[in-house]
Design a protein around this motif. Structure first.
Motif, PDB file in Angstrom:
ATOM      1  N   TRP A 110       0.820  -1.209   0.000  1.00 46.70           N
ATOM      2  CA  TRP A 110       0.000   0.000   0.000  1.00 46.70           C
ATOM      3  C   TRP A 110       0.864   1.273   0.000  1.00 46.70           C
ATOM      4  O   TRP A 110       0.484   2.304  -0.521  1.00 46.70           O
ATOM      5  CB  TRP A 110      -0.934   0.021   1.214  1.00 46.70           C
ATOM      6  CG  TRP A 110      -0.209  -0.025   2.536  1.00 46.70           C
ATOM      7  CD1 TRP A 110       0.135  -1.125   3.230  1.00 46.70           C
ATOM      8  CD2 TRP A 110       0.295   1.087   3.269  1.00 46.70           C
ATOM      9  NE1 TRP A 110       0.802  -0.793   4.367  1.00 46.70           N
ATOM     10  CE2 TRP A 110       0.919   0.568   4.419  1.00 46.70           C
ATOM     11  CE3 TRP A 110       0.272   2.465   3.081  1.00 46.70           C
ATOM     12  CZ2 TRP A 110       1.517   1.379   5.362  1.00 46.70           C
ATOM     13  CZ3 TRP A 110       0.867   3.265   4.027  1.00 46.70           C
ATOM     14  CH2 TRP A 110       1.494   2.726   5.153  1.00 46.70           C
ATOM     15  N   LEU A 111       2.065   1.143   0.545  1.00 50.94           N
ATOM     16  CA  LEU A 111       2.922   2.323   0.671  1.00 50.94           C
ATOM     17  C   LEU A 111       3.408   2.810  -0.690  1.00 50.94           C
ATOM     18  O   LEU A 111       3.675   3.982  -0.889  1.00 50.94           O
ATOM     19  CB  LEU A 111       4.116   1.956   1.557  1.00 50.94           C
ATOM     20  CG  LEU A 111       4.940   3.098   2.123  1.00 50.94           C
ATOM     21  CD1 LEU A 111       4.058   4.030   2.938  1.00 50.94           C
ATOM     22  CD2 LEU A 111       6.044   2.553   2.996  1.00 50.94           C
ATOM     23  N   ARG A 166       1.718   2.419  -3.530  1.00 55.94           N
ATOM     24  CA  ARG A 166       0.678   2.603  -4.534  1.00 55.94           C
ATOM     25  C   ARG A 166       0.723   4.048  -5.020  1.00 55.94           C
ATOM     26  O   ARG A 166       1.232   4.936  -4.328  1.00 55.94           O
ATOM     27  CB  ARG A 166      -0.683   2.230  -3.959  1.00 55.94           C
ATOM     28  CG  ARG A 166      -1.230   3.219  -2.974  1.00 55.94           C
ATOM     29  CD  ARG A 166      -2.468   2.687  -2.285  1.00 55.94           C
ATOM     30  NE  ARG A 166      -3.271   3.822  -1.864  1.00 55.94           N
ATOM     31  CZ  ARG A 166      -4.041   3.832  -0.795  1.00 55.94           C
ATOM     32  NH1 ARG A 166      -4.143   2.756  -0.039  1.00 55.94           N
ATOM     33  NH2 ARG A 166      -4.725   4.885  -0.474  1.00 55.94           N
ATOM     34  N   PHE A 202      -2.296   7.932  -3.918  1.00 55.32           N
ATOM     35  CA  PHE A 202      -2.412   8.834  -2.766  1.00 55.32           C
ATOM     36  C   PHE A 202      -2.669  10.250  -3.263  1.00 55.32           C
ATOM     37  O   PHE A 202      -2.136  10.650  -4.298  1.00 55.32           O
ATOM     38  CB  PHE A 202      -1.098   8.847  -1.964  1.00 55.32           C
ATOM     39  CG  PHE A 202      -0.913   7.645  -1.091  1.00 55.32           C
ATOM     40  CD1 PHE A 202      -1.953   7.179  -0.286  1.00 55.32           C
ATOM     41  CD2 PHE A 202       0.299   6.980  -1.065  1.00 55.32           C
ATOM     42  CE1 PHE A 202      -1.763   6.074   0.539  1.00 55.32           C
ATOM     43  CE2 PHE A 202       0.488   5.882  -0.255  1.00 55.32           C
ATOM     44  CZ  PHE A 202      -0.542   5.420   0.540  1.00 55.32           C
ATOM     45  N   ILE A 256      -1.673  15.717  -0.586  1.00 60.84           N
ATOM     46  CA  ILE A 256      -1.280  15.953   0.805  1.00 60.84           C
ATOM     47  C   ILE A 256      -0.628  14.715   1.403  1.00 60.84           C
ATOM     48  O   ILE A 256       0.393  14.780   2.082  1.00 60.84           O
ATOM     49  CB  ILE A 256      -2.503  16.408   1.636  1.00 60.84           C
ATOM     50  CG1 ILE A 256      -2.917  17.790   1.152  1.00 60.84           C
ATOM     51  CG2 ILE A 256      -2.198  16.428   3.116  1.00 60.84           C
ATOM     52  CD1 ILE A 256      -4.191  18.303   1.762  1.00 60.84           C
ATOM     53  N   THR A 257      -1.220  13.568   1.144  1.00 60.60           N
ATOM     54  CA  THR A 257      -0.659  12.331   1.692  1.00 60.60           C
ATOM     55  C   THR A 257       0.710  12.061   1.084  1.00 60.60           C
ATOM     56  O   THR A 257       1.632  11.593   1.775  1.00 60.60           O
ATOM     57  CB  THR A 257      -1.609  11.148   1.434  1.00 60.60           C
ATOM     58  OG1 THR A 257      -2.926  11.545   1.783  1.00 60.60           O
ATOM     59  CG2 THR A 257      -1.216   9.939   2.235  1.00 60.60           C
ATOM     60  N   ALA A 270       3.063  14.179   2.850  1.00 64.28           N
ATOM     61  CA  ALA A 270       3.310  13.612   4.188  1.00 64.28           C
ATOM     62  C   ALA A 270       4.280  12.433   4.092  1.00 64.28           C
ATOM     63  O   ALA A 270       5.184  12.282   4.926  1.00 64.28           O
ATOM     64  CB  ALA A 270       1.994  13.170   4.809  1.00 64.28           C
ATOM     65  N   LEU A 271       4.094  11.625   3.070  1.00 62.56           N
ATOM     66  CA  LEU A 271       4.962  10.457   2.889  1.00 62.56           C
ATOM     67  C   LEU A 271       6.411  10.879   2.671  1.00 62.56           C
ATOM     68  O   LEU A 271       7.344  10.358   3.294  1.00 62.56           O
ATOM     69  CB  LEU A 271       4.443   9.654   1.695  1.00 62.56           C
ATOM     70  CG  LEU A 271       4.874   8.207   1.575  1.00 62.56           C
ATOM     71  CD1 LEU A 271       4.563   7.449   2.846  1.00 62.56           C
ATOM     72  CD2 LEU A 271       4.164   7.558   0.400  1.00 62.56           C
ATOM     73  N   SER A 289       7.593  13.693   3.539  1.00 61.75           N
ATOM     74  CA  SER A 289       8.065  14.348   4.780  1.00 61.75           C
ATOM     75  C   SER A 289       8.596  13.318   5.758  1.00 61.75           C
ATOM     76  O   SER A 289       9.586  13.548   6.442  1.00 61.75           O
ATOM     77  CB  SER A 289       6.933  15.140   5.442  1.00 61.75           C
ATOM     78  OG  SER A 289       6.464  16.107   4.562  1.00 61.75           O
ATOM     79  N   ILE A 290       7.913  12.157   5.817  1.00 62.75           N
ATOM     80  CA  ILE A 290       8.397  11.091   6.709  1.00 62.75           C
ATOM     81  C   ILE A 290       9.820  10.711   6.313  1.00 62.75           C
ATOM     82  O   ILE A 290      10.715  10.594   7.157  1.00 62.75           O
ATOM     83  CB  ILE A 290       7.493   9.840   6.643  1.00 62.75           C
ATOM     84  CG1 ILE A 290       6.151  10.140   7.278  1.00 62.75           C
ATOM     85  CG2 ILE A 290       8.151   8.659   7.356  1.00 62.75           C
ATOM     86  CD1 ILE A 290       5.221   8.943   7.303  1.00 62.75           C
ATOM     87  N   VAL A 317      12.123  13.378   7.402  1.00 62.93           N
ATOM     88  CA  VAL A 317      12.265  13.388   8.866  1.00 62.93           C
ATOM     89  C   VAL A 317      13.155  12.230   9.326  1.00 62.93           C
ATOM     90  O   VAL A 317      14.042  12.411  10.167  1.00 62.93           O
ATOM     91  CB  VAL A 317      10.864  13.317   9.525  1.00 62.93           C
ATOM     92  CG1 VAL A 317      10.971  12.922  10.991  1.00 62.93           C
ATOM     93  CG2 VAL A 317      10.149  14.652   9.400  1.00 62.93           C
ATOM     94  N   THR A 340      16.758  12.993   8.348  1.00 63.71           N
ATOM     95  CA  THR A 340      17.321  14.052   9.207  1.00 63.71           C
ATOM     96  C   THR A 340      17.598  13.516  10.615  1.00 63.71           C
ATOM     97  O   THR A 340      18.645  13.794  11.199  1.00 63.71           O
ATOM     98  CB  THR A 340      16.344  15.253   9.303  1.00 63.71           C
ATOM     99  OG1 THR A 340      15.872  15.542   7.998  1.00 63.71           O
ATOM    100  CG2 THR A 340      17.023  16.474   9.877  1.00 63.71           C
ATOM    101  N   THR A 341      16.638  12.727  11.132  1.00 62.96           N
ATOM    102  CA  THR A 341      16.821  12.186  12.485  1.00 62.96           C
ATOM    103  C   THR A 341      18.053  11.294  12.551  1.00 62.96           C
ATOM    104  O   THR A 341      18.866  11.402  13.479  1.00 62.96           O
ATOM    105  CB  THR A 341      15.564  11.390  12.915  1.00 62.96           C
ATOM    106  OG1 THR A 341      14.435  12.239  12.779  1.00 62.96           O
ATOM    107  CG2 THR A 341      15.664  10.916  14.353  1.00 62.96           C
ATOM    108  N   LEU A 390      21.181  13.413  12.370  1.00 63.82           N
ATOM    109  CA  LEU A 390      21.443  14.081  13.652  1.00 63.82           C
ATOM    110  C   LEU A 390      21.953  13.099  14.699  1.00 63.82           C
ATOM    111  O   LEU A 390      22.857  13.406  15.480  1.00 63.82           O
ATOM    112  CB  LEU A 390      20.179  14.778  14.175  1.00 63.82           C
ATOM    113  CG  LEU A 390      19.707  16.019  13.418  1.00 63.82           C
ATOM    114  CD1 LEU A 390      18.482  16.618  14.105  1.00 63.82           C
ATOM    115  CD2 LEU A 390      20.799  17.075  13.358  1.00 63.82           C
TER     116      LEU A 390
END
Lengths: 468, 357
Positions: B3-4, B6, B9, B12-13, B16-17, B19-20, B23, B26-27, B30
């Motif tokens: 599903w990830l 596909r 989406f 916006i989704t 968001a994907l 962005s994950i 993130v 970056t995490t 760091l």
């Protein structure tokens, strides 16, 4: 409006909140990182000479104490050993029902003294003033219990003689050079009216004779999470607001104030639940009303170590009280919002606090119910929900990671690598349960504020390893 | 996980994907960076310990003996240790004076510290320049005087005050002449560092430029500069203070000047200031009258015991208690004749403070 319309509209509200709060935190993070870097560049330069200076401004330390019999002597002895050329200690016995006063009298040979006490700030009746015959700079104000730390602090401030006043918690553990560190903004900028410093969690640390001997991490999970929370709150939460003069909180555990300004604004408000935040907001409001240039500054140095609650009951009490205090403090100083000449405080800091810190729990808790509702109605798209949940957790972890990095870049108080790894693990784990729980408690605090609840002195169990 | 990946989406989704992904990356960066920092800190600390083990005795021996500074064998200096050497030498140099300072300067030349500082001076980093400028000051190396003088104007507080300090160390008279007129404008300079700079230069060198600067300053600057007037020769200071008290009626200047009164010059004018409209001027005047303690001022001080301002009453009472010609009996009689409760209270406290309660 149908339920479907409500759900569709609601998801935009949640999205806007989510984007707003995270952008806000990320911005604070960037500002804080720049600020800390700049601060550290010059810190050593200023540090070396300050110990030899005769120009350091004399400081009065006020220690409100209520039923602190077990720890007051150790605390006072530690405070008397701070590294600072000229300071006095004013302990306020706020009508303790234990033998706090007697212990002070015995340990320091305190004698009643006919001091012409000036009640410039409102407080409950002062019964007696004592002066130590052994230690020149130690006095005790014995007063009738006023029901709050604010009331006791005001009585102490009335007895202060020096231009700067530092209000500390009786059970706080101070860094020996803390006064040197927080006085620096007053030396650099004469318009400075208040300075706060970083407060750290003492749980798991070793404290000897009132001073921190060894930094450690607590074994208790709740306390461990609070270590990460405090790193976030102080290293970017406060440091992020300070450069734009938008700092709204100086912790009640340790704050340094210009005394005359403090008196001018009326001192601590005994009716305020979060008296520390209410005071800082009032300082902003009154300075702006009087159109006086002023600075309220934060120094990132760790200056004070305090005990964090280790059980759910104490933690809940603390979080409910904080939220209650936040609402009340913002309401009491509501004229700051949208004040045309209010600058960053009125247009950035206070609106951010109202939207995201005060009303945040409503959105967060509503969000949880919203998800449950959508799931039960079969409207929830699980893949999309998973993506947004992942992003929320990821951003939370990122912010914590960044705070831990700032700590390592600046003060590296945690000497062992395993401690760093533990903090990272906690930064991930706190998202599962702890965060949701605190959102519920904060909502309760919000409701308590709206219903006008009252607050009294609260104590928590000491958890640092104390070696006397 | 299908599903990830596909493609249907919404925008916006999809954001968001991505962005994950950002993130997470970056995490991790760091996290690795933080652990790297920790590694570097541990390794640097170990290296520094080894460096100090080799050099600490060298610094100590050199500080104590010119012979050792000139002749003792120096440990081999690795490239990575050069900044440590400069830092440690500066630390050692900052706490010594006189012949020990001269000896450490001899050692510095042998160890190549001037060249190291010159290299740092060329760098643009403020921190490097601060270190270099400080070193030139300690070495009293005038070869960069002009460049350092230009840095006094730097917007960086730390760099400009360090440059000012170095100029004074290199050539005290020339440095003070340049720096003193700038003090009022550079309010960002920490006052403790300014006072150290002036103290190091010496009262004989500071007095004249400071006197001239204060005399020609506006009231606001006069008030600010007067706090450094303690660091000038007492005759010059007394003359300056008397002139200011005689000429001005500005409350802030008067307060600052009254704090510096040490002799008997201008006493009638000081006595008249107990009637000044600003309470803090009255308070300072009361304090001075107590210090110079003459019989004719007792009545003036007594009249201040019912002043509306607590501090004025308090200082007046303290001054009365410290007057050398009043014994315990006279003081008690004086207390007994007070009718104002404020006056009685404040005398009681002040007498108790000197053990007369």
């Amino acid at each position: 409006m149908t339920l479907e319309d409500f759900v569709l509209g609601g998801q935009w509200v949640f999205l806007a909140y989510f984007v707003g709060i995270n952008l806000g935190y990320l911005m604070q993070n960037v500002v804080a990182a720049i600020g800390i870097r700049k601060y550290l560049e010059t810190a050593n330069q200023f540090e070396a000479e300050s110990a030899f200076s005769a120009l350091d401004i004399p400081i009065s330390i006020v220690v409100p104490a209520y039923n602190e019999s077990a720890s007051i002597i150790t605390s006072v002895k530690a405070l008397l050993q701070l590294e600072y050329p000229q300071y006095e200690l004013v302990v306020v016995n706020d009508g303790s029902t234990d033998d706090t006063l007697q212990k002070l009298i015995d340990a320091f040979d305190m004698r009643q003294f006919p001091e012409a006490y000036r009640g410039r700030l409102q407080s409950a009746e002062v019964r007696n003033l004592y002066r130590s015959t052994k230690i020149r700079n130690l006095r005790v104000v014995d007063k009738v219990n006023g029901g709050s730390k604010a009331d006791a602090s005001n009585a102490g401030i009335n007895a202060c003689r020096y231009p700067l006043v530092c209000v500390v918690d009786a059970d706080g553990v101070l860094q020996p050079d803390s006064l040197h560190r927080v006085v620096r903004p007053f030396l650099e900028d004469p318009t400075t009216v208040a300075v706060g410093g970083t407060v750290r969690i003492a749980n798991g640390c070793t404290v000897r004779q009132g001073f921190l001997e060894k930094v450690g991490l607590p074994r208790n999970f709740l306390a461990l999470v609070q270590v990460v929370e405090y790193l976030r709150a102080f290293l970017f939460g406060r440091m992020g607001w300070s450069p734009i003069n938008g700092l709204l909180i100086i912790s009640g555990a340790f704050g340094l104030f210009h005394k005359e300004t403090l008196v001018e604004v009326g001192g601590y408000n005994p009716e305020a639940v979060g008296e520390d935040m209410e005071l800082v907001l009032r300082l902003h409001r009154i300075m702006k009303e009087k159109k006086r240039p002023y600075r309220i500054t934060f120094v990132p140095d760790p200056v004070c170590w305090t005990d964090a609650p280790e059980n759910l009951r104490d933690l809940k009490g603390q979080r409910v009280r904080w939220q209650h205090g936040l609402g009340q403090a913002l309401m009491l100083n509501k004229s700051l919002i949208g004040n045309r000449e209010g600058g960053a405080v009125s247009w950035v800091a206070v609106p951010f606090y109202v939207l995201f810190e005060l009303f945040g729990p409503i959105v967060e808790v509503a969000g949880y119910f919203f998800i449950i509702l959508c799931a039960s109605m079969g409207w929830l798209s699980w893949p999309e929900a998973g993506i947004f949940l992942g992003l929320a957790i990821g951003l939370g972890v990122l912010l914590s990671t960044s705070a831990i990095m700032l700590e390592e870049l600046s003060f590296h108080m945690f000497p062992r690598t395993s401690q760093l790894v533990t903090l990272y693990a906690v930064a991930i784990l706190e998202n599962f349960g702890f965060r949701q729980l605190t959102a519920f408690w904060r909502l309760q605090g919000l409701i308590r504020w709206l219903r006008g609840g009252k607050h009294k002195w609260e104590t928590i169990t000491r958890s640092a390893s104390v070696v006397d | 996980m299908d599903w990830l990946f596909r493609s249907e989406f919404d925008a916006i989704t999809t954001i968001a994907l991505w962005s994950i992904a950002a993130v997470v990356v970056t995490t991790v960066v760091l996290f690795v960076y933080t652990l790297g920092l920790r590694y570097v800190t541990v390794v640097s600390a170990r290296r520094r310990r080894a460096f100090l083990g080799n050099w600490r005795d060298v610094f100590s021996a050199a500080a104590l003996s010119t012979e050792a500074a000139r002749r003792q064998e120096l440990p081999r200096l690795r490239r990575v240790d050069r900044l440590d050497l400069l830092e440690e030498w500066s630390r050692a140099r900052s706490v010594v004076d006189g012949s020990a300072a001269d000896n450490l300067n001899i050692l510095a030349v042998r160890a190549g510290i001037p060249e190291l500082a010159a290299g740092l001076f060329e760098q643009r980093r403020v921190q490097s320049q601060i270190m270099a400028v400080q070193t030139f000051g300690y070495l009293r190396d005038a070869s960069h005087y002009g460049a350092i003088a230009a840095l006094v104007e730097s917007p960086s507080t730390a760099l400009s005050i360090t440059a000012a300090t170095s100029l004074v160390e290199i050539d005290p008279a020339r440095g003070v002449a340049l720096v003193v007129p700038m003090i009022a404008a550079r309010r960002d300079w920490p006052r403790n560092r300014v006072s150290i700079l002036l103290r190091e230069a010496g009262t004989d060198i500071v007095s004249e430029p400071m006197y001239r600067t204060i005399r020609s300053a506006n009231n606001k600057d006069k008030t600010y500069l007067l706090q450094f007037a303690r660091l000038i020769e007492s005759e010059v200071r007394d003359a300056l203070v008397e002139e200011l008290i005689r000429e001005t009626n500005d409350a802030a200047v008067l307060t600052a000047a009254l704090k510096l009164v040490s002799g008997y010059r201008g006493v009638p004018r000081i006595a008249s200031l107990t009637q000044h409209k600003a309470w803090y001027v009255r308070m300072q005047a009361a304090k001075v009258l107590g210090r110079i303690g003459q019989q004719e001022h007792l009545a003036i001080l007594e009249s201040l015991l019912d002043d509306p301002e607590w501090w004025v009453r308090y200082r007046a009472a303290q001054s009365i208690a410290s007057l050398p010609f009043l014994g315990p009996n006279e003081l008690r009689r004086l207390q007994g004749r007070q009718t104002d409760p404020f006056a009685v209270d404040i005398l009681q406290q002040s007498f108790a403070e000197v053990g007369l309660a």
